[in-house]
Motif scaffolding. Sequence first.
Motif, PDB file in Angstrom:
ATOM      1  N   THR A  47       0.854  -1.179   0.000  1.00  0.00           N
ATOM      2  CA  THR A  47       0.000   0.000   0.000  1.00  0.00           C
ATOM      3  C   THR A  47       0.897   1.237   0.000  1.00  0.00           C
ATOM      4  O   THR A  47       2.067   1.153   0.362  1.00  0.00           O
ATOM      5  N   GLY A  48       0.330   2.363  -0.418  1.00  0.00           N
ATOM      6  CA  GLY A  48       1.129   3.572  -0.547  1.00  0.00           C
ATOM      7  C   GLY A  48       1.775   3.718  -1.908  1.00  0.00           C
ATOM      8  O   GLY A  48       2.501   4.678  -2.162  1.00  0.00           O
ATOM      9  N   LEU A  49       1.515   2.792  -2.808  1.00  0.00           N
ATOM     10  CA  LEU A  49       1.981   2.862  -4.184  1.00  0.00           C
ATOM     11  C   LEU A  49       0.986   2.110  -5.076  1.00  0.00           C
ATOM     12  O   LEU A  49       0.304   1.209  -4.595  1.00  0.00           O
ATOM     13  N   PRO A  50       0.880   2.476  -6.329  1.00  0.00           N
ATOM     14  CA  PRO A  50       1.556   3.562  -7.035  1.00  0.00           C
ATOM     15  C   PRO A  50       1.022   4.948  -6.664  1.00  0.00           C
ATOM     16  O   PRO A  50       1.640   5.938  -6.990  1.00  0.00           O
ATOM     17  N   ALA A  58      -0.622   1.991   6.323  1.00  0.00           N
ATOM     18  CA  ALA A  58      -0.396   0.936   7.312  1.00  0.00           C
ATOM     19  C   ALA A  58      -1.727   0.359   7.810  1.00  0.00           C
ATOM     20  O   ALA A  58      -1.878  -0.864   7.954  1.00  0.00           O
ATOM     21  N   GLU A  59      -2.681   1.221   8.060  1.00  0.00           N
ATOM     22  CA  GLU A  59      -3.999   0.759   8.522  1.00  0.00           C
ATOM     23  C   GLU A  59      -4.677  -0.103   7.470  1.00  0.00           C
ATOM     24  O   GLU A  59      -5.259  -1.157   7.796  1.00  0.00           O
ATOM     25  N   LEU A  60      -4.604   0.305   6.203  1.00  0.00           N
ATOM     26  CA  LEU A  60      -5.220  -0.472   5.130  1.00  0.00           C
ATOM     27  C   LEU A  60      -4.606  -1.868   5.037  1.00  0.00           C
ATOM     28  O   LEU A  60      -5.319  -2.858   4.845  1.00  0.00           O
ATOM     29  N   MET A  61      -3.288  -1.943   5.192  1.00  0.00           N
ATOM     30  CA  MET A  61      -2.632  -3.243   5.083  1.00  0.00           C
ATOM     31  C   MET A  61      -3.000  -4.164   6.238  1.00  0.00           C
ATOM     32  O   MET A  61      -3.200  -5.377   6.043  1.00  0.00           O
ATOM     33  N   VAL A  62      -3.106  -3.628   7.444  1.00  0.00           N
ATOM     34  CA  VAL A  62      -3.494  -4.455   8.593  1.00  0.00           C
ATOM     35  C   VAL A  62      -4.936  -4.943   8.429  1.00  0.00           C
ATOM     36  O   VAL A  62      -5.248  -6.101   8.740  1.00  0.00           O
ATOM     37  N   ARG A  63      -5.795  -4.071   7.955  1.00  0.00           N
ATOM     38  CA  ARG A  63      -7.177  -4.479   7.700  1.00  0.00           C
ATOM     39  C   ARG A  63      -7.235  -5.567   6.632  1.00  0.00           C
ATOM     40  O   ARG A  63      -8.017  -6.519   6.734  1.00  0.00           O
ATOM     41  N   MET A 110      -2.702 -18.819   7.560  1.00  0.00           N
ATOM     42  CA  MET A 110      -1.848 -17.807   6.951  1.00  0.00           C
ATOM     43  C   MET A 110      -0.919 -17.180   7.990  1.00  0.00           C
ATOM     44  O   MET A 110      -1.297 -16.992   9.144  1.00  0.00           O
ATOM     45  N   ARG A 111       0.282 -16.869   7.551  1.00  0.00           N
ATOM     46  CA  ARG A 111       1.281 -16.213   8.389  1.00  0.00           C
ATOM     47  C   ARG A 111       1.670 -14.926   7.676  1.00  0.00           C
ATOM     48  O   ARG A 111       2.017 -14.947   6.489  1.00  0.00           O
ATOM     49  N   PHE A 112       1.611 -13.802   8.385  1.00  0.00           N
ATOM     50  CA  PHE A 112       1.822 -12.502   7.755  1.00  0.00           C
ATOM     51  C   PHE A 112       3.051 -11.803   8.328  1.00  0.00           C
ATOM     52  O   PHE A 112       3.350 -11.930   9.519  1.00  0.00           O
ATOM     53  N   GLY A 113       3.730 -11.070   7.459  1.00  0.00           N
ATOM     54  CA  GLY A 113       4.805 -10.174   7.860  1.00  0.00           C
ATOM     55  C   GLY A 113       4.550  -8.809   7.248  1.00  0.00           C
ATOM     56  O   GLY A 113       4.399  -8.694   6.031  1.00  0.00           O
ATOM     57  N   ILE A 114       4.475  -7.782   8.091  1.00  0.00           N
ATOM     58  CA  ILE A 114       4.132  -6.435   7.625  1.00  0.00           C
ATOM     59  C   ILE A 114       5.171  -5.454   8.137  1.00  0.00           C
ATOM     60  O   ILE A 114       5.569  -5.510   9.310  1.00  0.00           O
ATOM     61  N   HIS A 115       5.611  -4.564   7.256  1.00  0.00           N
ATOM     62  CA  HIS A 115       6.558  -3.528   7.657  1.00  0.00           C
ATOM     63  C   HIS A 115       6.340  -2.291   6.800  1.00  0.00           C
ATOM     64  O   HIS A 115       6.022  -2.399   5.614  1.00  0.00           O
ATOM     65  N   SER A 116       6.508  -1.113   7.410  1.00  0.00           N
ATOM     66  CA  SER A 116       6.320   0.155   6.705  1.00  0.00           C
ATOM     67  C   SER A 116       7.654   0.864   6.522  1.00  0.00           C
ATOM     68  O   SER A 116       8.543   0.779   7.376  1.00  0.00           O
ATOM     69  N   GLY A 117       7.763   1.577   5.402  1.00  0.00           N
ATOM     70  CA  GLY A 117       8.978   2.320   5.120  1.00  0.00           C
ATOM     71  C   GLY A 117       9.092   2.629   3.635  1.00  0.00           C
ATOM     72  O   GLY A 117       8.172   2.366   2.857  1.00  0.00           O
ATOM     73  N   PRO A 118      10.237   3.170   3.204  1.00  0.00           N
ATOM     74  CA  PRO A 118      10.423   3.495   1.782  1.00  0.00           C
ATOM     75  C   PRO A 118      10.799   2.264   0.960  1.00  0.00           C
ATOM     76  O   PRO A 118      11.446   1.341   1.463  1.00  0.00           O
TER      77      PRO A 118
END
Length: 252
Positions: free
Chosen positions: A170-173, A180-185, A214-222
């Motif tokens: 999320t956050g692209l394009p 971050a909220e959209l991805m967690v949802r 399912m196993r998830f890994g989420i991280h925010s950044g550039p």
Amino acid sequence: VLCVFLSMVMIFVCYDCLVERRQSRVINAAERSDAIVRSLFPTAIRDRLYEEAKQKQEEKEKARSKSDWRTASDSSEFLETNKNRMKNFLTDGVDSTAQSSRKSEPIADLFPNTTVLFADISGFTAWSSEREPSQVFTLLETIYHAMDKAAKKLGVFKVETIGDCYVAATGLPDPQANHAELMVRFARSCLIKINDLTKSLEATLGPGTAELSMRFGIHSGPVTAGVLRGEKARFQLFGDTMNMAARMESSG
């Protein structure tokens, strides 16, 4: 005279039908190729690819002699070029040869505020080793279809699938303030949906299917994102944000 006239009419009708059928096949092939490109590249990237291909096509046409009008064979070649334009995007990204595709500037951008997700099916390796190939793909297609629907609903961009791993961002394009909220949802929605799907598929895919999760890994950044050209052009993401999300998924 009447017989000759009717014969000529029939010939023209048959010729018109053949031309219309060929054009229909070319259009259908172009639409299928365009659908593939839409699924591989974001809208902004796809438009830039179209623009580069259009410019190259115009340069080729200008190089031809102005007095050289297209004959019937030239028209057929022109239709074939349009038909294969999308196919060229899948092989080289822009042009029909890897060497010419590298002549133009790479299509890449830095997206400073994104959230990346890696999703993996826990227990899939052991489960798939005891199943038929058709059963493995039935499971993956069902799960990926559900995740694709959830991604479209929440505005999540699907990057790719690698085996049983689903990569999204999320956050692209386009920038999203609440990326971050959209991805967690999205992850929560997928977790609930896939738990229901594995239970419903156990009757057809055998015991042990309901135990998959399912196993998830989420991280925010550039992230650095762009079209990686070559034999098979793909839209790819690079950076520490991707690495961190992958490590969180593998150790989750």
